[in-house]
Design a protein around this motif. Structure first.
Motif, mmCIF file in Angstrom:
data_model
loop_
_atom_site.group_PDB
_atom_site.id
_atom_site.type_symbol
_atom_site.label_atom_id
_atom_site.label_comp_id
_atom_site.label_asym_id
_atom_site.label_seq_id
_atom_site.Cartn_x
_atom_site.Cartn_y
_atom_site.Cartn_z
ATOM 1 N N ALA A 108 -3.340 9.916 -9.897
ATOM 2 C CA ALA A 108 -4.160 10.873 -9.153
ATOM 3 C C ALA A 108 -5.289 10.152 -8.419
ATOM 4 O O ALA A 108 -5.567 10.421 -7.245
ATOM 5 C CB ALA A 108 -4.723 11.924 -10.098
ATOM 6 N N ALA A 109 -5.948 9.225 -9.124
ATOM 7 C CA ALA A 109 -7.005 8.442 -8.484
ATOM 8 C C ALA A 109 -6.425 7.550 -7.392
ATOM 9 O O ALA A 109 -7.019 7.410 -6.304
ATOM 10 C CB ALA A 109 -7.743 7.606 -9.528
ATOM 11 N N MET A 110 -5.275 6.962 -7.646
ATOM 12 C CA MET A 110 -4.661 6.079 -6.662
ATOM 13 C C MET A 110 -4.297 6.825 -5.383
ATOM 14 O O MET A 110 -4.376 6.276 -4.280
ATOM 15 C CB MET A 110 -3.427 5.400 -7.252
ATOM 16 C CG MET A 110 -2.839 4.310 -6.365
ATOM 17 S SD MET A 110 -1.474 3.438 -7.151
ATOM 18 C CE MET A 110 -2.338 2.566 -8.461
ATOM 19 N N GLN A 230 -5.563 -2.574 -7.411
ATOM 20 C CA GLN A 230 -5.079 -2.599 -6.043
ATOM 21 C C GLN A 230 -3.637 -2.103 -6.036
ATOM 22 O O GLN A 230 -2.991 -2.018 -7.076
ATOM 23 C CB GLN A 230 -5.159 -4.005 -5.446
ATOM 24 C CG GLN A 230 -4.262 -5.016 -6.150
ATOM 25 C CD GLN A 230 -4.327 -6.390 -5.502
ATOM 26 O OE1 GLN A 230 -5.114 -6.625 -4.590
ATOM 27 N NE2 GLN A 230 -3.494 -7.301 -5.965
ATOM 28 N N VAL A 231 -3.121 -1.806 -4.853
ATOM 29 C CA VAL A 231 -1.776 -1.254 -4.731
ATOM 30 C C VAL A 231 -0.756 -2.330 -4.385
ATOM 31 O O VAL A 231 0.424 -2.177 -4.659
ATOM 32 C CB VAL A 231 -1.756 -0.127 -3.683
ATOM 33 C CG1 VAL A 231 -0.352 0.409 -3.458
ATOM 34 C CG2 VAL A 231 -2.672 1.013 -4.120
ATOM 35 N N ASP A 232 -1.183 -3.428 -3.802
ATOM 36 C CA ASP A 232 -0.280 -4.481 -3.351
ATOM 37 C C ASP A 232 0.459 -5.099 -4.540
ATOM 38 O O ASP A 232 -0.136 -5.785 -5.368
ATOM 39 C CB ASP A 232 -1.082 -5.553 -2.611
ATOM 40 C CG ASP A 232 -0.195 -6.640 -2.019
ATOM 41 O OD1 ASP A 232 1.043 -6.538 -2.119
ATOM 42 O OD2 ASP A 232 -0.755 -7.600 -1.451
ATOM 43 N N LEU A 233 1.776 -4.853 -4.619
ATOM 44 C CA LEU A 233 2.583 -5.395 -5.712
ATOM 45 C C LEU A 233 3.243 -6.731 -5.355
ATOM 46 O O LEU A 233 4.018 -7.275 -6.138
ATOM 47 C CB LEU A 233 3.673 -4.390 -6.106
ATOM 48 C CG LEU A 233 3.181 -3.043 -6.651
ATOM 49 C CD1 LEU A 233 4.372 -2.135 -6.955
ATOM 50 C CD2 LEU A 233 2.334 -3.241 -7.888
#
Length: 249
Positions: A108-110, A230-233
């Protein structure tokens, strides 16, 4: 100041009410939460059916979908304005290490972060809501601090895990990295009333990497764990070796 509050335990969860109360007086508050408990739904969006928005007697709005649905719908059409901050929680149980990949609270926060809104996920380390009032005080303090002195960058995402302790026993706050868990326990096989096999997902594995600097270590020491996410996987460290591998083909 406008604050959007969401969670994954559902709109009736005590942790949601505690987080809303923690935000009182800091700005205009909107609550958009799942109709039912949606723990473990990660970042899933509901694409195969329409979503409905309902309003509870206390003014909370709830959606028959996932935590990501709630924030997504709020930001893309439900709210007449863009929030300045998204907060999610307070979750009934920890979201540390590998758990963050499955967590609806973090998702939800992401979702707010993906839309460029600073966002924080709050979790109470032990299940059962013990010392929820203490966790709410921690949340209030951290929210006040980021509003008074925002971190650098247009948007940021924090994962906060709070020990289930009386407030006076919390030893402080620490910036941490995600630890790692062992693999989950095996699935539990049972039979339904027709004798057909059904399966329950097994319990999460114990902490495998829980040394100093990790979220597991900090909360075990009575500290509030604050992990920037962070979102970068992309595995940037391994990328050069994959380039070499392709060139050898």
């Amino acid at each position: 100041m406008r604050i959007l509050v969401a969670n994954d335990d559902g709109y009736l969860a005590p942790g949601l009410a505690a987080l809303v109360e923690a935000c009182r007086g800091l700005g205009e508050i909107d609550v958009v939460a799942p109709e039912q408990n949606a723990s473990g739904t990660s970042n899933s969006l509901t694409l195969h059916r329409p979503l409905s928005v309902f309003t509870a007697s206390n003014g909370y709005r709830y959606i028959n979908g996932t935590p990501s649905d709630c924030v997504h719908v709020a930001l893309t059409g439900l709210l007449p304005h863009r929030p300045d901050l998204v907060v999610s929680g307070i979750n009934n149980g920890a979201n540390m290490g590998d758990d963050t990949l499955y967590s609806g609270t973090v998702a939800a926060a992401m979702e707010g972060y993906l839309f460029g809104v600073p966002s924080i996920a709050f979790s109470l380390v032990e299940k059962g809501w013990q010392h929820l009032d203490s966790a709410a005080r921690v949340a209030r303090s951290l929210i006040e601090q980021v509003l008074a002195s925002p971190p650098a960058g247009a948007a940021w995402l924090l994962n906060v895990n709070i020990p289930a302790l009386p407030h006076e026993q919390i030893a402080g706050r620490r910036v941490t990295r995600l630890g790692r868990r062992h693999a989950s326990e095996p699935v539990i096989c049972q039979a339904n009333p027709r004798g057909e096999p059904i399966y329950w997902i097994g319990a999460a594995g114990d902490a495998r990497e829980a040394g100093e600097g990790t979220d597991f270590h900090a909360t075990a020491q009575g500290l509030v764990s604050v992990t920037p996410l962070q979102v970068d996987l992309t595995d940037h460290r391994a990328a050069p070796s994959w380039v070499s591998w392709l060139e050898r083909a």
